[in-house]
Design an enzyme around this catalytic site. Structure first.
Site, PDB file in Angstrom:
ATOM      1  CB  THR A   1      -0.916  -0.007   1.242  1.00 36.47           C
ATOM      2  OG1 THR A   1      -1.675  -1.216   1.254  1.00 36.47           O
ATOM      3  CG2 THR A   1      -1.877   1.160   1.253  1.00 36.47           C
TER       4      THR A   1
ATOM      5  CB  THR B   1      -3.687  -0.943  -1.437  1.00 39.15           C
ATOM      6  OG1 THR B   1      -3.061  -2.133  -0.956  1.00 39.15           O
ATOM      7  CG2 THR B   1      -5.160  -1.198  -1.656  1.00 39.15           C
TER       8      THR B   1
ATOM      9  CD  GLU C   1      -4.019  -8.106   0.834  1.00 39.68           C
ATOM     10  OE1 GLU C   1      -4.360  -8.272   2.016  1.00 39.68           O
ATOM     11  OE2 GLU C   1      -3.271  -8.869   0.249  1.00 39.68           O
TER      12      GLU C   1
ATOM     13  CD  GLU D   1      -6.683  -4.724  -2.066  1.00 41.05           C
ATOM     14  OE1 GLU D   1      -6.428  -4.761  -0.847  1.00 41.05           O
ATOM     15  OE2 GLU D   1      -5.899  -4.282  -2.899  1.00 41.05           O
TER      16      GLU D   1
ATOM     17  CB  SER E   1      -6.813  -1.147   7.249  1.00 38.80           C
ATOM     18  OG  SER E   1      -7.209  -2.406   7.724  1.00 38.80           O
TER      19      SER E   1
ATOM     20  N   GLY F   1       0.381  -0.116   5.451  1.00 33.17           N
ATOM     21  CA  GLY F   1       0.776  -1.131   6.424  1.00 33.17           C
ATOM     22  C   GLY F   1      -0.372  -1.940   6.966  1.00 33.17           C
ATOM     23  N   GLY F   2      -1.342  -2.288   6.106  1.00 32.92           N
ATOM     24  CA  GLY F   2      -2.429  -3.138   6.541  1.00 32.92           C
ATOM     25  C   GLY F   2      -3.252  -2.511   7.640  1.00 32.92           C
TER      26      GLY F   2
END
Length: 575
Positions: free
Chosen positions: A393, A411, A413, A430, A458, A479-480
């Site tokens: 991302t 992103t 993913e 994704e 997120s 970063g997720g």
């Protein structure tokens, strides 16, 4: 500034050209400021691409699109036209509008998509190949934003990225790290196709070294076609056929995605999520993003505590932040999903009375023994299931001379997405952001897989207005699910601890989505572990700095001031 795509104009290449560095120039000296426009991005070459649009008279929207395209070239592991994103936009500093370019599942997808022999697939098994690929949304997002807020011709926005792909760029440390990490594991997603191996790996099979020049002629050619033919050419015709062929014919996890799935994709305007924190107005992305509601919940639940008096070096402050995160993430896990498929109680989740009740569960001198989702107004019956990691991302911010502000997160993913490559760009993975478990004890999970559905995200692009009603900060991260924690931390740093945006981004990271508190290794948080354990945080673990990456621009002293995460190669560039 409504501007429709006009093929005749789009085919015209503007002659003015700003030199974009092909190497990795750092952000030298002190903070970068500007009285006109600025871009902050995870790679300086992408920031320069955006600033080139500003210097040509483009808007923050034009700059954001050019930045996204350039990032696709120089940061291929993180984002690009093979993925999706969200954008929060403010015209002239006014009320925000938000745009959803999140990927969609094929019509043939269903709740058992990621089940094998009746059990959820292992994440690493689900990522490679076709089944993890959602219909990419970024090009539709770009087109929608350009129509509403752009000034420059569509084709002009592609020129910096085309030059970088055609003429070459050097491998930076982060790209090399991502390539080498896969190589060390012996099963690099990045090298799963012959085209990708030829681009990013040497004849010995090793990742290209830092400083090596990479040229991506296939991507340069395709970007040129997309620039000349317009956004529809991504979703119908040869490119759409190539996407379908790649996922249908994947050696691993082939997918039944159809040309109709690609052609029918739509970007969507969404209602922003806004609320007040200490007199500041915080606005973020609504569902299918979980960022807006969760960032705000973390902040609002902390409002009754005097974080300013505690300061950033006090373990008690970080204990409170950890407890607030635990509550907010619990609500996120249970209720957030695609609002076109499930009822998401947004108003209830951000209601001040509800959040005051959640805040009352937090104690300054002890840890909650357990945390569960609350019951906000309008809440449906839903089950909570944890999501898989997400790290491929990138976030970027652009501001222009008219006071327009774009905060965008893009992103694919995981790093290098699904590993499948089409026309020089990676396709996302994704769909692994869906919950692999479709139901728990007979209750449907809000984020389960369904045909045409968008997986929960997120990503948390955010704009903050000060008590004076003017934009104070635009921020986001990569970063997720740590994105939410990074953005909340940065806002606390600016509002509560009166730090510059740069210093707020540089603050160490604490991430507490459940019963474990993660501290960033090698920072002043690491020695706080004993104090946090004494407060009742039995499970304390550590995360390396490389997993965090944020960008921001703030307004201070009548000027825009850029900020980029020191953990990354990011930089702010002024007009």
């Amino acid at each position: 500034m409504l501007k429709r795509f006009i093929p005749a104009l789009a085919a015209v290449a503007l002659t003015a050209c700003t030199a974009i560095p092909t190497t990795h120039p750092g952000q030298a000296g002190g903070p970068i400021s500007s009285g006109t426009g600025m871009v902050s991005a995870a790679d300086p070459r992408a920031a320069h691409a955006g600033v080139e649009m500003l210097r040509r008279g483009g808007t923050a929207a034009d700059a954001a699109i050019a930045t996204l395209l350039a990032l696709n070239v120089v940061e291929p592991q993180s984002s690009g036209i093979g993925g999706g994103g969200f954008l929060v936009y403010s015209d002239h500093g006014g009320d925000p509008v938000t745009y959803d370019g999140r990927e969609t599942a094929p019509a043939a997808a269903g709740p058992n998509w990621f089940l094998k022999d009746g059990q959820p697939m292992a994440f690493d098994d689900a990522v490679p190949g076709g089944k993890s690929v959602g219909v990419p949304g970024n090009v539709r997002l770009m087109a929608m934003v350009h129509r509403q807020h752009g000034k420059l011709p569509w084709a002009a926005l592609f020129e910096p990225a085309i030059r970088l792909a055609r003429d070459g760029f050097t491998v930076g440390p982060r790209l090399n790290f991502a390539l080498a990490r896969g190589d060390d594991e012996g099963s690099s997603v990045a090298a799963s196709t012959a085209a990708a191996r030829a681009l990013y790996f040497g004849r010995d099979g090793k990742p290209l070294a830092i400083g090596t020049i990479i040229r991506n002629p296939a991507l340069a050619a395709f970007l040129g076609q997309l620039a000349a033919r317009g956004p529809d050419s991504f979703y119908v015709g040869p490119n759409a056929q190539a996407i379908v062929a790649a996922v249908n014919g994947s050696a691993r996890n082939p997918s039944p995605m159809s040309k109709g799935d690609v052609a029918s994709y739509e970007g969507k305007p969404r209602p922003p999520v806004c609320g007040s924190y200490r007199g500041y107005r915080i606005c973020g992305m609504g569902p299918v993003s979980s960022g807006g509601t969760t960032v705000f919940a973390i902040l609002k639940q902390l409002e009754r505590f005097d974080l300013a008096a505690l300061g950033p070096r006090n373990p008690a402050a970080w204990h409170l932040i950890a407890e607030s995160m635990r509550l907010a993430y619990a609500d996120r896990e249970r209720y957030l999903g695609d609002p076109d498929f499930v009822r998401v109680p947004v108003a209830g989740l951000i209601d001040p009375t509800y959040l005051a009740g959640r805040s009352a569960l937090i104690a300054a001198d002890r840890t909650m023994a357990s945390v569960a989702a609350g019951v906000p107004s309008g809440a449906p019956v839903a089950a909570a299931a944890q999501e898989a990691p997400e790290h491929g991302t990138s976030h970027f911010v652009a501001v222009d001379r008219w006071g327009n502000v774009a905060s965008e997160t893009s992103t694919i993913e995981s790093a290098f997405g699904s590993g499948l490559m089409v026309n020089g760009y990676y396709l996302n993975n994704e769909l692994t952001d869906f919950s692999f478990v479709p139901s728990i004890a007979g209750v449907a999970v809000a984020n389960r897989v369904e045909g045409g559905k968008r997986p929960r995200s997120s990503m948390s692009p955010t704009i903050v207005w000060g008590p004076n009603g003017r934009v104070r900060l635009a921020v986001g991260a990569a970063g997720g699910s740590t994105i939410i924690a990074q953005v909340a931390k940065a806002i606390i740093g600016v509002i509560d601890w009166k730090l510059s945006a740069q210093d707020a981004l540089a603050l160490p990271m604490l991430y507490s989505p459940g019963d474990t508190v993660y501290l960033e290794k090698g920072t002043f948080l690491e020695p706080m572990a004993p104090q946090l354990r004494a407060l009742g945080h039995a499970n304390v673990d550590y995360r390396p700095p490389m997993t965090f990456k944020a960008n921001a621009i703030e307004r201070a002293g009548g000027r825009w001031i850029g900020a980029a995460d020191p953990r990354s190669e990011g930089a702010a560039v002024s007009e």
